[in-house]
Scaffold this active site. Structure first.
Site, PDB file in Angstrom:
ATOM      1  N   ARG A 267       0.825  -1.227   0.000  1.00  0.00           N
ATOM      2  CA  ARG A 267       0.000   0.000   0.000  1.00  0.00           C
ATOM      3  C   ARG A 267       0.855   1.272   0.000  1.00  0.00           C
ATOM      4  NH1 ARG A 267      -2.896  -3.587  -0.700  1.00  0.00           N
ATOM      5  NH2 ARG A 267      -5.022  -3.899   0.061  1.00  0.00           N
TER       6      ARG A 267
ATOM      7  N   GLU B 261      -3.858   3.158   6.582  1.00  0.00           N
ATOM      8  CA  GLU B 261      -3.703   3.081   5.121  1.00  0.00           C
ATOM      9  C   GLU B 261      -4.199   4.408   4.534  1.00  0.00           C
ATOM     10  OE1 GLU B 261      -5.284  -0.474   3.124  1.00  0.00           O
ATOM     11  OE2 GLU B 261      -5.973   0.816   1.503  1.00  0.00           O
TER      12      GLU B 261
ATOM     13  N   SER C  18     -10.395  -0.428   3.688  1.00  0.00           N
ATOM     14  CA  SER C  18      -9.582  -0.737   4.873  1.00  0.00           C
ATOM     15  C   SER C  18      -8.979   0.556   5.393  1.00  0.00           C
ATOM     16  CB  SER C  18      -8.429  -1.672   4.514  1.00  0.00           C
ATOM     17  OG  SER C  18      -8.900  -2.892   4.007  1.00  0.00           O
TER      18      SER C  18
HETATM   19  N1  EPU Z   1     -11.344 -10.601  10.222  1.00  0.00           N
HETATM   20  C1  EPU Z   1     -12.012 -10.703  11.425  1.00  0.00           C
HETATM   21  N2  EPU Z   1     -12.890  -9.706  11.763  1.00  0.00           N
HETATM   22  C2  EPU Z   1     -13.111  -8.640  10.960  1.00  0.00           C
HETATM   23  C3  EPU Z   1     -12.430  -8.539   9.727  1.00  0.00           C
HETATM   24  C4  EPU Z   1     -11.547  -9.544   9.383  1.00  0.00           C
HETATM   25  O1  EPU Z   1     -11.831 -11.640  12.189  1.00  0.00           O
HETATM   26  O2  EPU Z   1     -13.932  -7.792  11.340  1.00  0.00           O
HETATM   27  C5  EPU Z   1     -10.425 -11.682   9.839  1.00  0.00           C
HETATM   28  C6  EPU Z   1     -11.022 -12.509   8.670  1.00  0.00           C
HETATM   29  O3  EPU Z   1     -11.863 -13.517   9.128  1.00  0.00           O
HETATM   30  C7  EPU Z   1      -9.791 -13.084   8.032  1.00  0.00           C
HETATM   31  C8  EPU Z   1      -8.741 -11.988   8.249  1.00  0.00           C
HETATM   32  O4  EPU Z   1      -9.238 -11.140   9.292  1.00  0.00           O
HETATM   33  O5  EPU Z   1      -9.362 -14.243   8.684  1.00  0.00           O
HETATM   34  C9  EPU Z   1      -8.447 -11.191   7.002  1.00  0.00           C
HETATM   35  O6  EPU Z   1      -9.622 -10.638   6.461  1.00  0.00           O
HETATM   36  P1  EPU Z   1      -9.855 -10.464   4.863  1.00  0.00           P
HETATM   37  O7  EPU Z   1      -9.348 -11.664   4.157  1.00  0.00           O
HETATM   38  O8  EPU Z   1     -11.248 -10.018   4.659  1.00  0.00           O
HETATM   39  O9  EPU Z   1      -8.873  -9.348   4.386  1.00  0.00           O
HETATM   40  P2  EPU Z   1      -8.331  -8.056   5.107  1.00  0.00           P
HETATM   41  O10 EPU Z   1      -6.986  -8.359   5.666  1.00  0.00           O
HETATM   42  O11 EPU Z   1      -9.357  -7.549   6.033  1.00  0.00           O
HETATM   43  C10 EPU Z   1      -7.161  -7.157   2.914  1.00  0.00           C
HETATM   44  C11 EPU Z   1      -7.007  -5.820   2.262  1.00  0.00           C
HETATM   45  C12 EPU Z   1      -8.269  -5.460   1.488  1.00  0.00           C
HETATM   46  C13 EPU Z   1      -8.510  -6.528   0.450  1.00  0.00           C
HETATM   47  C14 EPU Z   1      -8.654  -7.878   1.157  1.00  0.00           C
HETATM   48  C15 EPU Z   1      -8.803  -9.033   0.198  1.00  0.00           C
HETATM   49  C16 EPU Z   1      -5.491  -4.503   3.623  1.00  0.00           C
HETATM   50  C17 EPU Z   1      -5.357  -3.414   4.622  1.00  0.00           C
HETATM   51  N3  EPU Z   1      -6.740  -4.824   3.274  1.00  0.00           N
HETATM   52  O12 EPU Z   1      -8.210  -7.033   3.876  1.00  0.00           O
HETATM   53  O13 EPU Z   1      -8.025  -4.224   0.820  1.00  0.00           O
HETATM   54  O14 EPU Z   1      -9.680  -6.257  -0.299  1.00  0.00           O
HETATM   55  O15 EPU Z   1      -7.456  -8.144   1.939  1.00  0.00           O
HETATM   56  O16 EPU Z   1      -7.594  -9.210  -0.496  1.00  0.00           O
HETATM   57  O17 EPU Z   1      -4.483  -5.033   3.150  1.00  0.00           O
HETATM   58  C18 EPU Z   1      -8.254  -1.872   1.040  1.00  0.00           C
HETATM   59  O18 EPU Z   1      -7.012  -1.823   1.046  1.00  0.00           O
HETATM   60  O19 EPU Z   1      -8.976  -0.833   1.132  1.00  0.00           O
HETATM   61  C19 EPU Z   1      -8.899  -3.173   0.987  1.00  0.00           C
HETATM   62  C20 EPU Z   1     -10.226  -3.327   1.086  1.00  0.00           C
END
Ligand code: EPU
Length: 320
Positions: free
Chosen positions: A153, A316, A220
């Site tokens: 990012r 971010e 995010s």
């Molecule tokens: N999780 C929780 N509770 C929550 C949210 C997430 O327990 O409220 C857990 C999920 O169950 C999972 C883990 O956290 O085990 C990761 O969650 P997820 O796979 O949804 O991805 P993320 O880490 O929350 C990242 C990116 C997103 C991108 C997704 C999918 C960052 C900061 N965010 O999110 O990017 O769409 O992966 O690849 O790297 C963005 O940058 O604006 C964005 C949406």
């Protein structure tokens, strides 16, 4: 080029925060980039910014124009074009590689500034070169991916704010569709064609984010923090339900969403800023919030997560 004075930025930041800019310049393809005196902010679609005050300077934007040139499998897109319009445009013409980035808000230019990423693909994976105007030197520069200094990012453009106006991004795509399913959850989704995968990703993405016409947000809000392996292992021992970290060159990348969720913040509202009930990584505008309210909520979350887990969260989103 169009010039506006004392202009509202409410529709130009996805949080929907009511602020104004003293002046706004909108550059169109073919325009000479003007020299600006005084404070300058280069703004894309405003999908990763929180305004805490009026901007007493010039906001420069590129017009939202769909201007795409194709040379073999290289696609050169105007920086002001909406990224998702480009994703659809390429799939419609049998050019593949951007489908996992479907429904990412923001512009083509911002895709390299933030090195946007989702579902196993980051912009840097498909960027061939970036054509940017150097506002400090007053000249056009063509940058290779290495010169863009892409990171998680981040990029050289984000590290040197006010210096670069990304005019065009050239992506190297593929004529043969091969689904990138490196993000585990995609394996279970329809992916026989790029269009099918795109539609499944759009549904998955929107299930985790507020609908933009109902609640403003910046996707995010925090980055996923990277910690030393020993710190990750000790957290996993304490919290066996913690999701597995992703190994990276810098260390173990944890899930900020899980940390914030586990700390009890999901669904909470402070002032008029809230934590999205379906995804703790997303802060949202619960109705006419100010940038200061978003920043106060983010600070409270960051302090609490640090006290509980010893992990420092980094934003971010860019705070202005
Ligand atoms: N999780 C929780 N509770 C929550 C949210 C997430 O327990 O409220 C857990 C999920 O169950 C999972 C883990 O956290 O085990 C990761 O969650 P997820 O796979 O949804 O991805 P993320 O880490 O929350 C990242 C990116 C997103 C991108 C997704 C999918 C960052 C900061 N965010 O999110 O990017 O769409 O992966 O690849 O790297 C963005 O940058 O604006 C964005 C949406």
């Amino acid at each position: 080029m169009k010039t506006f004075e004392n202009v509202s930025l409410k529709k130009l930041n996805t949080f929907g925060i009511e602020v104004k800019a003293r002046r706004m310049l909108v550059v169109e393809p073919g325009d000479a980039v003007p020299k600006v005196d005084g404070p300058l902010l280069v703004l894309g679609a405003g999908s990763d910014v929180v305004f805490t005050r009026d901007y007493d300077g010039t906001v420069m934007r590129l017009a939202d124009v769909a201007d795409v040139l194709v040379d073999g499998t290289c696609v050169s897109a105007w920086g002001g074009m909406a990224m998702d319009d480009l994703v659809r445009w390429t799939i419609d013409r049998g050019l593949y590689g951007l489908e996992n980035l479907s429904a990412i808000p923001g512009t083509v230019g911002a895709s390299v500034v933030q090195n946007v990423g989702a579902y196993g693909v980051e912009a840097k994976d498909v960027v061939e070169r970036v054509e940017a105007y150097d506002l400090q030197q007053g000249c056009m520069v063509c940058l290779s991916p290495a010169e863009c200094a892409f990171g998680y990012r981040t990029s050289r453009f984000k590290q040197e704010p006010g210096r670069w106006l990304v005019l065009r991004v050239v992506y190297r795509l593929d004529r043969i569709f091969e689904a990138n399913l490196s993000y585990k959850a995609l394996e279970r989704l329809p992916h026989a064609s790029a269009d099918e995968l795109r539609r499944a990703i759009i549904d998955l993405r929107w299930s985790k984010l507020p609908k933009p016409d109902e609640h403003g947000s910046a996707g995010s809000f925090f980055k996923n923090p990277v910690v030393a392996e020993k710190d990750y292992l000790s957290l996993r021992e304490q919290y066996p339900d913690m999701p597995e970290a992703h190994p990276t060159e810098e260390g173990c990348k944890l899930s900020a969403g899980w940390l914030i969720d586990r700390a009890g913040w999901k669904g909470r509202i402070m002032g008029k800023a809230g934590v999205w009930p379906n995804n703790a990584l997303v802060l949202y505008n619960a109705g006419g919030c100010t940038g200061d309210e978003v920043v106060a909520l983010a600070r409270a979350i960051r302090d609490d997560v640090f006290d509980r887990f010893g992990v420092a969260l980094e934003c971010e989103a860019i705070i202005i």
